[in-house]
Design an enzyme around this catalytic site. Structure first.
Site, PDB file in Angstrom:
ATOM      1  N   THR A 122      12.137 -84.862 -27.096  1.00 60.28           N
ATOM      2  CA  THR A 122      12.105 -85.100 -25.682  1.00 60.28           C
ATOM      3  C   THR A 122      11.356 -86.600 -25.711  1.00 60.28           C
ATOM      4  OG1 THR A 122      10.311 -83.846 -25.547  1.00 60.28           O
ATOM      5  CG2 THR A 122      12.217 -83.130 -24.459  1.00 60.28           C
ATOM      6  N   TYR A 130      24.535 -95.447 -25.382  1.00 62.48           N
ATOM      7  CA  TYR A 130      23.503 -94.872 -26.349  1.00 62.48           C
ATOM      8  C   TYR A 130      23.583 -93.264 -26.494  1.00 62.48           C
ATOM      9  CZ  TYR A 130      18.898 -93.498 -28.291  1.00 62.48           C
ATOM     10  OH  TYR A 130      17.965 -93.274 -29.280  1.00 62.48           O
TER      11      TYR A 130
END
Length: 371
Positions: free
Chosen positions: A221, A193
């Site tokens: 985040t 990923y």
């Protein structure tokens, strides 16, 4: 090449067969969080300038439009952040398989966007990443390449893609910032990923240097909020914990948290991120990515996050940490200094308040929530 038809002169949201107008919304208590948000007068000036210059209104295509962040953007636009010269179109995997170049091109030719927010991705929590690193790499590489190339071929004016702080090197100094993305390999637990997401930054630079395209990316985040994936096995840490607490409370059992509880994370509420995405789309002009995050001082441990959920859901049972489970990356503290230079007065939702709102949403919508 795609050609652009005339758009509508009022903010409109399209998602499946549902149309919602994004006008008004002054009663939303979260409106005050973005102090540099456009005022009604500024919205009207934008429309007047569009009409005076003969320019076509913006048609904004949001891939992954029914996921966590896409639904948050829908809510924010509907609550009054949409401008009169914007039409918002939210699409999901039901509308096109973005791993297919042909289906992606057809989607762009159908909607003829002038701007794109690219959220679509194969995503999952720590343990799903560990099991399926190759799948994460292949699917996301195909999705990202198809979306960006279709945007280029169709003359899209701007693309804002979504990255993740997991793309940063595992071995690094803290806090991490936007200049450090390619300074070393990411954590081994989610390398598929992570590398796929890094390549968006590479492609954005390439499209700018070779074709002058305004393609950029944001790096949020850990995102959480309503409409998240609350699957315990494959979801991210916070929604997974919310689901665990819900079940433990229902069953009168102990709450078991995987790992030691010591790793630290910066969590950003999806509605806050949605407002920042809209600002990036309208005003951020750099090709270089920008981190969208709460401050370094707002980082919390997994134990603290679990305790916040326990408090929000009024769970009275035992809290147990299963230290036989992997912790993953210990920390990935990110600097939001660049964001603060642009938006020094942006107000993030306090963590415990955002957790409470998310827990309430999940409990209320348990039957239909993704889990």
């Amino acid at each position: 090449m795609c050609t652009f038809g005339a758009g509508l002169h009022f903010p409109r949201i399209r998602a499946a067969a549902v149309t919602v107008r994004g006008e008004g919304g002054d009663g939303n208590p979260q409106e005050a969080r973005l102090r540099r948000s456009p005022s009604p007068n500024r919205k009207h000036r934008a429309l007047a300038m569009t009409e005076a210059q003969g320019a076509k209104p913006k048609r904004i295509l949001v891939t992954g439009g029914t996921g966590l962040v896409g639904r948050a953007i829908q809510e924010v636009v509907a609550d009054g952040k949409g401008w009169p010269d914007e039409e918002w179109v939210f699409v999901s995997s039901r509308d096109a398989d973005l791993t297919s170049a042909a289906e992606t091109k057809a989607l762009f030719e159908k909607h003829k966007p002038t701007h794109v927010i690219h959220l679509a991705a194969m995503v999952g929590g720590l343990f799903k990443n560990i099991r399926c690193n190759l799948d994460f790499w292949r699917r996301n590489i195909h999705i990202n390449d198809n979306v960006l190339h279709s945007a280029y071929e169709c003359g899209v004016q701007k693309v804002v893609s979504c990255l993740s702080t997991c793309i940063f090197p595992d071995k690094t100094t803290y806090p991490i910032d936007e200049t450090m993305i390619h300074n070393g390999p990411p954590h081994s637990s989610n390398f598929g990923y992570s590398y796929a997401k890094r390549m968006i930054d590479v492609q954005n630079r390439g499209y700018f240097e070779q074709h002058g395209c305004r393609f950029t990316a944001v790096i949020p985040t850990n995102v959480f909020g309503p409409h998240d994936n609350f699957n315990i096995e494959d979801g991210h840490v916070l929604p997974g914990l919310i689901h665990k607490v819900y079940l433990a409370k229902q069953n009168g059992s102990a709450l078991t948290v995987w790992g030691t509880g010591k790793p630290r994370r910066q969590f950003i509420y999806s509605l806050d991120l949605a407002r920042l995405f809209i600002w990036v789309l309208r005003e951020y002009e750099e090709v270089e990515p920008i981190i969208l995050s709460v401050g370094e001082d707002d980082e919390v441990s997994i134990r603290e996050a679990a305790e916040a959920i326990v408090e929000a859901m009024d769970f009275r049972g035992e809290l147990v940490f299963d230290t036989t489970k992997a912790d993953g990356q210990f920390k990935k503290t990110a600097s939001n200094a660049k964001l603060r230079r642009y938006l020094p007065n942006f107000q993030f939702t306090p963590f415990r308040q955002a957790v409470k709102e998310t827990c309430t949403w999940f409990s209320t919508n348990y039957a239909s929530a993704r889990k």
